[in-house]
Write a protein that holds these residues in place. Structure first.
Motif, PDB file in Angstrom:
ATOM      1  N   ILE A  18       0.744  -1.249  -0.046  1.00 50.90           N
ATOM      2  CA  ILE A  18      -0.016   0.116  -0.119  1.00 50.90           C
ATOM      3  C   ILE A  18       0.890   1.207   0.092  1.00 50.90           C
ATOM      4  N   GLY A  61      -5.614  -0.771   4.587  1.00 49.26           N
ATOM      5  CA  GLY A  61      -5.061   0.789   4.605  1.00 49.26           C
ATOM      6  C   GLY A  61      -4.260   0.635   6.089  1.00 49.26           C
ATOM      7  N   TRP A  62      -3.331   1.823   6.445  1.00 51.65           N
ATOM      8  CA  TRP A  62      -2.714   1.798   7.483  1.00 51.65           C
ATOM      9  C   TRP A  62      -2.507   3.190   7.922  1.00 51.65           C
ATOM     10  N   VAL A  82      -1.347   8.521   6.693  1.00 49.70           N
ATOM     11  CA  VAL A  82      -2.618   7.443   6.515  1.00 49.70           C
ATOM     12  C   VAL A  82      -2.592   7.063   4.971  1.00 49.70           C
ATOM     13  N   TYR A  83      -2.497   5.815   4.493  1.00 47.98           N
ATOM     14  CA  TYR A  83      -2.460   5.310   3.395  1.00 47.98           C
ATOM     15  C   TYR A  83      -3.754   4.316   3.255  1.00 47.98           C
ATOM     16  N   VAL A  84      -4.255   4.335   2.024  1.00 44.37           N
ATOM     17  CA  VAL A  84      -5.338   3.551   1.953  1.00 44.37           C
ATOM     18  C   VAL A  84      -5.224   2.828   0.362  1.00 44.37           C
ATOM     19  N   THR A  85      -5.223   1.708   0.176  1.00 49.79           N
ATOM     20  CA  THR A  85      -5.145   1.023  -1.169  1.00 49.79           C
ATOM     21  C   THR A  85      -6.252   1.801  -2.169  1.00 49.79           C
ATOM     22  N   GLN A  89     -10.373   3.243  -1.680  1.00 49.49           N
ATOM     23  CA  GLN A  89     -10.463   4.756  -1.363  1.00 49.49           C
ATOM     24  C   GLN A  89     -11.894   5.152  -1.664  1.00 49.49           C
ATOM     25  N   VAL A  93     -12.325   4.783   4.657  1.00 50.10           N
ATOM     26  CA  VAL A  93     -11.231   3.714   5.356  1.00 50.10           C
ATOM     27  C   VAL A  93     -10.300   4.910   6.123  1.00 50.10           C
ATOM     28  N   GLY A  94      -9.811   5.812   5.553  1.00 47.14           N
ATOM     29  CA  GLY A  94      -8.896   6.649   5.989  1.00 47.14           C
ATOM     30  C   GLY A  94      -9.431   7.446   7.242  1.00 47.14           C
TER      31      GLY A  94
END
Length: 110
Positions: A18, A61-62, A82-85, A89, A93-94
């Motif tokens: 991700i 996500g992370w 913050v990362y979301v695949t 998106q 999720v974020g």
């Protein structure tokens, strides 16, 4: 249903994928390549390392943070990521990751 949980070492392959996706999109970081697990682990604060997982348990996500400075005046100040695949998106999720991170940060005195 998406769930938020603490990041585990075993999540690194998915987290790194991700992260790489964000780097390749050109809108997520100044980094040119993903770090190793050891560098990531050493560079992030221990609280608030969270992942979002989908219905089948896949990481989508992370969120994690780094201290801004070791100087006392910056104690309690962090910079978070913050990362979301891409495929997840636009589904909140974020927002879920950020809320979880804020709660963890507050519990840690940040």
């Amino acid at each position: 249903m998406t769930q938020i949980r603490e990041m585990r070492r075993s999540d690194w392959a998915a987290v790194e994928d991700i992260y790489r996706e964000g780097i390749e999109a050109g809108n997520a970081t100044f980094e040119a390549a993903t770090p190793s697990w050891a560098a990531f682990d050493d560079g992030k604060v221990r609280f608030g390392r969270l992942v979002a997982v989908d219905d089948v348990g896949s990481v989508i996500g992370w969120v994690a943070a780094s201290s801004v400075s070791a100087r006392e005046v910056y104690r309690g100040v962090v910079e978070h990521s913050v990362y979301v695949t891409e495929s997840a998106q636009g589904r909140g999720v974020g927002r879920m990751l950020l809320r979880g991170f804020i709660a963890a940060a507050e519990l840690s005195g940040v």
